[in-house]
Every structure is written in C-alpha cells, then in structure tokens.
Motif scaffolding. Structure first.
Motif, PDB file in Angstrom:
ATOM      1  N   VAL A 234       0.867  -1.181   0.000  1.00 36.89           N
ATOM      2  CA  VAL A 234       0.000   0.000   0.000  1.00 36.89           C
ATOM      3  C   VAL A 234       0.904   1.232   0.000  1.00 36.89           C
ATOM      4  O   VAL A 234       2.012   1.205   0.545  1.00 36.89           O
ATOM      5  CB  VAL A 234      -0.946   0.038   1.220  1.00 36.89           C
ATOM      6  CG1 VAL A 234      -1.875  -1.164   1.218  1.00 36.89           C
ATOM      7  CG2 VAL A 234      -0.164   0.110   2.527  1.00 36.89           C
ATOM      8  N   GLY A 235       0.417   2.304  -0.627  1.00 40.25           N
ATOM      9  CA  GLY A 235       1.226   3.517  -0.655  1.00 40.25           C
ATOM     10  C   GLY A 235       0.431   4.713  -1.133  1.00 40.25           C
ATOM     11  O   GLY A 235      -0.699   4.588  -1.624  1.00 40.25           O
ATOM     12  N   PHE A 236       1.041   5.897  -0.995  1.00 42.29           N
ATOM     13  CA  PHE A 236       0.419   7.125  -1.495  1.00 42.29           C
ATOM     14  C   PHE A 236       1.500   8.088  -1.955  1.00 42.29           C
ATOM     15  O   PHE A 236       2.672   7.976  -1.578  1.00 42.29           O
ATOM     16  CB  PHE A 236      -0.485   7.773  -0.441  1.00 42.29           C
ATOM     17  CG  PHE A 236       0.228   8.287   0.783  1.00 42.29           C
ATOM     18  CD1 PHE A 236       0.754   9.569   0.834  1.00 42.29           C
ATOM     19  CD2 PHE A 236       0.369   7.482   1.919  1.00 42.29           C
ATOM     20  CE1 PHE A 236       1.409  10.049   1.974  1.00 42.29           C
ATOM     21  CE2 PHE A 236       1.013   7.938   3.052  1.00 42.29           C
ATOM     22  CZ  PHE A 236       1.542   9.225   3.078  1.00 42.29           C
ATOM     23  N   ALA A 237       1.108   9.030  -2.786  1.00 38.10           N
ATOM     24  CA  ALA A 237       2.035  10.039  -3.313  1.00 38.10           C
ATOM     25  C   ALA A 237       1.214  11.230  -3.821  1.00 38.10           C
ATOM     26  O   ALA A 237       0.029  11.086  -4.132  1.00 38.10           O
ATOM     27  CB  ALA A 237       2.889   9.438  -4.437  1.00 38.10           C
ATOM     28  N   PRO A 238       1.849  12.416  -3.937  1.00 36.42           N
ATOM     29  CA  PRO A 238       3.152  12.772  -3.363  1.00 36.42           C
ATOM     30  C   PRO A 238       3.064  12.822  -1.831  1.00 36.42           C
ATOM     31  O   PRO A 238       2.014  13.102  -1.277  1.00 36.42           O
ATOM     32  CB  PRO A 238       3.421  14.155  -3.940  1.00 36.42           C
ATOM     33  CG  PRO A 238       2.487  14.318  -5.101  1.00 36.42           C
ATOM     34  CD  PRO A 238       1.282  13.515  -4.749  1.00 36.42           C
ATOM     35  N   PHE A 239       4.194  12.586  -1.193  1.00 39.02           N
ATOM     36  CA  PHE A 239       4.187  12.500   0.262  1.00 39.02           C
ATOM     37  C   PHE A 239       3.763  13.803   0.921  1.00 39.02           C
ATOM     38  O   PHE A 239       2.991  13.798   1.883  1.00 39.02           O
ATOM     39  CB  PHE A 239       5.584  12.107   0.765  1.00 39.02           C
ATOM     40  CG  PHE A 239       5.692  12.123   2.268  1.00 39.02           C
ATOM     41  CD1 PHE A 239       5.058  11.152   3.023  1.00 39.02           C
ATOM     42  CD2 PHE A 239       6.413  13.130   2.916  1.00 39.02           C
ATOM     43  CE1 PHE A 239       5.144  11.177   4.415  1.00 39.02           C
ATOM     44  CE2 PHE A 239       6.505  13.152   4.297  1.00 39.02           C
ATOM     45  CZ  PHE A 239       5.865  12.172   5.050  1.00 39.02           C
TER      46      PHE A 239
END
Length: 647
Positions: A569-574
């Motif tokens: 799992v991840g997201f961007a931009p931080f």
C-alpha cells in the motif's frame, strides 16, 4: 289406370298442407335469424366492433435504449449496437413449430433451437413476441424479410444489443447483461412489464446490475394492424419510451487499462483512489474475461475455460478477495497504540529476533533481530517484534476499533457485486464466531495482519487514503448521472492526534526512501512526487518449528498455492497526497519485490497524463523499465489494443 278426379283433388290438398307447413317453418326460422341478426348488429354492435378491433390491432412494448456507461472523461465503456433479429408471435403464427421449420430453411437454426423456441412461445402469452434469432447477418435478415408473406407471425426487427468495447478492462467493474430469468422475477414484488418480454436483458453483475433501474429506462408502445394471417400490415401509432440515464464512472479508462495490463498474467488485484474525494481511479482484477461472451451467449467451452482456471478470472479479487493484510496492517497497530497512549513516537523496543509469551516464541522475519527499534524504524524495516509488543500493550479491542475507523471490517458502498466485509476481529467476534475466548497468541498474530484478520484490496486502498489525508473519505464509483455530478460529502476528520498521524506517515516514507526501507528499490526518484508506502507478505501456510530450525523453504521452491501473498500500500506525493494505491498478488512471494513495483507504476500513471517518465525511476532501473513499458500492450485513445480490431 286413370285416377279419379276425387283422388287428384285429395293429392292436391295434401301437397298444399305440406307446402304451408314447410313455408311456415321456414318463415319462423327466418324470423328467428332476423331477430338474432338485429340483436347482434344493433344491440351488440359496439361489443362486436370492439372484438373485431382487438383481433385486428395489437399493442406491443418498445424496449427503451439502455443508458450508456462511460469513464470519468466520457470514454465509452458500455454501449448499444444495432442488432438484426427475428421474432415470432404465437397468436399470429398458428402452428409455431411448422413456421419455425420453414424459417430454418432460410437462416441457420438447429432442431434444439427450434424446440427451445417452441417451448418458450408456449410458456408466454400468445401476444408476446419471442426472439427466434438475433445478431443475424444482413444477408440472413434480408432473406427473412423477403419471405415474410410465407412466414405468418414472423417479423424481422432491428433492435439494440449491449456491447463492451473495452472488454477485459472493465469486466469486473461494469459486469454484463443477460436475459431475465425466473429467479430475477421472483425477487421482485411488482416487476416492470418490460421484464416479461422474453430474452429482455438486464444487468447480472457489477454496475450493470446495481444501477439497473437507472440504466433501463421506461418502455414505449406501438399499435400495429395485422391481417388474418398474422402479417403486420401497418403501424398505427407509436409512443417512444424514455431512454435510460447515462452513467459516468470515476474510473479513468486509460489508468484502468494500464493497471490491468501491468498486473499481467498474475492472479492479482490493484486499486487506486483519489485521496481527497474517495474517487476510484482504477480497480483492476487479473486475470479478467470478455463480458461480450456472456451477452452473446457463452459457449460451454469458453465457460469451462473460465471456471477451471486456478487463477479464477471470474472473481473480482479487488472487492471480493479477502486476504491477510500482513505487514500492511502495522500502521493500524501503531495508530491504536499511539491513540491509546501506551506508546509515544519515540518509544523503543528491543528485537532479538523473536517475542516469547508463555513459553512460545513468535519470530520476527529477520532471524537475527533488529536490535533497538522505535516507531519510525519499526515501520521502515517492518520489525515484527516491535508490533508484537505494542499490540500486547494496547489489546485487540482497541486495534479493531482503529481498524474499523480506517475502513477495515466493513462493506464499502459501491455498485459492485459480492463486496466482502473482510474480518476485523475482536474478543466479542471470536466468542460469537467460534464460541472461544480470545488468547494472547491471537493478538500477536493480528498485530502483523495475520491470524483472523482479512482485508480486501479495496479496503487497503481506502485505509491508505485515510492515513494519507487524516479524513474518513468514502469510496466513490459514480461520478455523474446524465452529465449531472453526484455530490461529494465533506469527509470528517478521523480524530487522530496530528503528531501521531504524522509519525506513522513518516514511517511509511522511510519504507520507500530510508536507507534500510523494505521497499527502497521501488522508490520514486522525483523530489516532487516522493512516495510513502508499506510492504506486506502474508503467509498462507504454517511454518513448523522443524522447518524454521532447518531453514524455511523459499517461495519459489513451493507449489504456487503454498506461496505467500505479496502486498503493498502507498500514497504520493508524500507532502501533498493525491493518490493512494493497494496491490495484492496472490502467491506472489515478497511484497517489496513483487507488489511494490506494480504499485509504483500505477501511482506514477495516475500522477502523469500518460506513460510515466523514465526520470521518475532510479537510474539503474531505467533501461529495464523502458523495456517493460515497450512490451506492454496498452490500448490507444480509441480503446483498441495493438493488432486487434474493435469489431
């Protein structure tokens, strides 16, 4: 011998009497008939005129055009195409079987199809037109039209049939339509008269099913005049129906295609969501299938190929699949401990490679241990022992509370089929489900997303979006109806302390960008789009003490179904989150090596209008990434795959 005058006169009298009797009887009969004719022609004239009109004029429903389904930019996902077909009306045909056999001399029809159509005609009202054959070629259609005078009750018609131009990309989202079944009708208290039309198509799964009332529209009607043979003479009048509403999804078709192709031949799922609105930008499940096969009538061979495939192409893994989340769950455990105040962001725990409770050792993935670990390092290096210990401090009920706050253990309200609630267990859940008390080992397993915890890729994407935004954003799939935007409710705050939430986000940043981060190799090398994330590897088998002592067998040496699931799992931009993503690859092995690179590519595709630039990747990976992108068979802007026509 001469007759006497007396005999002659007697004979004449007898003849006259008989003539009078016969004449009287005939007069009486004529009087009765006359009276009856007067009664029928004068006193019952209106009734018989109505009956004559009813025999001469038929009223038939006109199915409305089904609403279109489009992506967020107006690209067609589900539409209607012209369909040449032939129908038969039993009332006008007379001997249906004989007419169908004559028809079979003109168009391809098997004996089984003739028998099936005859039975179908007998099941319905004699006034209802039954579809005999559809999707005819123009030549076959013309033959029927030219021979119509010798085919009573048979009518060639031009209708519409559903088509899915982007086929496999949206099969699990949009679903498909099919003929109304008895089971469908049984579920309705007051079914639409349209549903009584044989082979009328309605949504069976996906958006087609769950927005059926919106897409179907309302029927029109036409009055037609037929002759004694049942031939349609003319159309007297027509009232057009109301077409179904068009639906525009939140999905970006280009991103969806990229995600679907990027998953490749793996048994996998990926979800990308707008962090601020909850709009689903892509929701892919692989392998997929062509929904057009179901609309046209799937063959036994094709259906068997789908049902016997061990990668389960008919299952929508993105919402139906329930998987142990593995280490992607560790943010939930961390936020629960922080929210309860049993730790702070700098609390340190020593990891010797295992955590011992009641004489039983629970091992860390790193056999030698991580040494002294705080929250940031615990997330970055995914130290199991750190989360074992803080879970024991906070307890499962608090962990479950935070999990539900982040969108786990509940059904997200999307118009898709068989959406799983997953399992977010607590003490009461285990008692209700298994009639057993919760034990310490259950908490330790749950702390790292194993044991009873089950989540779907959709839930993991929404969990990540909520962590990234700090808001209880809701998943959304319908963007517009008839070009009118569907309102978006303001998402409330999750109620987490800002410093605690920031600490968890920073730990996810270190997973990707820290020197020892578990997914450093899958980082984005662009300071304006730096990524935060968390890897996960979920076991699907128990590792015995003997195996652990002799050395755990690597995934590539195990049968496919015994290998670990790979998650990310991840997201961007931080620093300004826009998109969150989740990826699950069934039996794929390690999350960092398998799932994280897929998630990075999908994130970058969401953030760029086109194929991600090579400059966004670490320099050492660019040649490989370039070759990978060149090998991907993506659709062109018209929705056509390279080397494949749209027909």
């Amino acid at each position: 011998m001469r007759r006497s005058n007396r005999d002659t006169e007697e004979t004449a009298r007898q003849v006259n009497r008989r003539a009078l009797l016969m004449g009287g009887a005939m007069a009486a009969m004529v009087a009765v008939l006359g009276a009856r004719m007067r009664y029928m022609q004068v006193e019952q004239a209106d009734q018989f005129r109505l009956l004559a009109e009813e025999n001469r004029i038929n009223i038939r429903l006109i199915p409305p055009n089904r609403g279109l389904i489009q992506d967020r930019n107006g690209r067609l996902i589900a539409g209607n195409e012209q369909n040449y077909r032939v129908v038969i009306t039993r009332e006008d045909a007379g001997d249906v079987d004989a007419v169908l056999h004559r028809l079979a001399a003109l168009i391809p029809m098997t004996d089984d199809e003739i028998d099936k159509t005859t039975r179908e005609a007998l099941r319905h009202s004699p006034f209802v037109p039954i579809i005999v054959a559809d999707r005819l070629s123009w030549d076959d259609f013309s033959k029927v039209a030219l021979n119509a005078p010798s085919l009573p009750g048979v009518s060639p018609e031009v209708g519409l049939s559903r088509i899915y131009p982007l086929d496999t990309d949206f099969a699990h989202i949009v679903g498909y339509v099919g003929p109304v079944s008895e089971a469908d009708l049984a579920k309705l208290e007051d079914p639409d008269p349209l549903l009584q039309i044989p082979k009328f198509q309605i949504g069976k799964i996906g958006v087609e099913k769950w927005t059926e009332d919106t897409l179907r529209g309302r029927a029109g009607a036409k009055r037609i005049e037929v002759n004694a043979l049942g031939r349609v003479m003319r159309e007297l009048d027509r009232r057009e129906g109301v077409a179904g509403s068009d639906i525009r999804l939140t999905i970006d078709a280009a991103v969806q295609n990229f995600a679907q192709v990027r998953l490749g031949d793996d048994s996998a799922a990926a979800v990308a969501v707008d962090v601020q609105t909850g709009d689903i930008l892509a929701i892919a499940s692989a392998p997929s299938f062509d929904p057009n096969l179901f609309v046209r009538g799937i063959s036994q061979r094709d259906y068997a190929a789908l049902t016997e495939n061990d990668h389960r192409p008919l299952a929508n893994k993105s919402v139906q699949g329930a998987y142990p989340p593995g280490s992607t769950f560790k943010m939930v455990t961390a936020l629960a401990a922080l929210d309860a105040g049993v730790i702070d962001t700098e609390t340190s725990i020593r990891c010797p490679g295992y955590y011992e409770v009641g004489g039983r050792k629970f091992h860390c993935w790193k056999r030698a241990g991580h040494g002294t670990v705080n929250l940031k390092r615990g997330l970055a290096e995914s130290c199991d022992v750190y989360f074992y210990e803080i879970a024991q401090k906070v307890g499962i009920d608090k962990i479950a509370e935070i999990g539900r706050r982040l969108g786990l253990g509940g059904r997200h309200d999307l118009p898709m089929s068989a959406i799983t609630e997953g399992v977010m267990p607590d003490k009461a859940w285990k008692v209700a489900r298994y009639k057993k008390d919760w034990v310490i080992g259950d908490t330790i397993n749950a702390a790292i997303g194993q044991g009873y915890v089950l989540t779907s890729p959709l839930q993991l994407a929404m969990m990540t979006a909520r962590i990234a935004s700090g808001k209880a954003v809701q998943a959304r799939l319908i963007h517009m109806i008839d070009d009118k935007p569907v309102p978006i409710a303001e998402a409330p705050s999750l109620g987490f302390d800002a410093a605690n939430l920031a600490a968890v986000q920073r730990g996810m940043f270190e997973v990707m960008n820290g020197g020892n981060g578990t997914a450093r190799s899958a980082r984005i090398d662009d300071d304006t789009m730096l990524m935060a994330g968390k890897t996960g590897t979920a076991q699907v088998r128990n590792i015995s003490a003997a195996e652990r002592a002799s050395g755990v067998v690597s995934n590539d040496q195990l049968p496919w179904k015994s290998r670990d699931h790979a998650l990310f799992v991840g997201f961007a931009p931080f620093d300004n989150p826009r998109v969150a993503v989740s990826v699950v690859v069934e039996h794929g092995g390690g999350g960092s090596a398998v799932a994280a690179p897929i998630a990075r590519d999908i994130l970058l595709r969401c953030l760029h209008d086109g194929i991600p630039p090579l400059s966004a990747y670490p320099a050492a990976q660019r040649n490989r990434i370039d070759s990978q992108f060149k090998a991907m068979k993506l659709r062109d802007p018209d929705g056509v795959l390279p080397g494949k026509s749209q027909a």
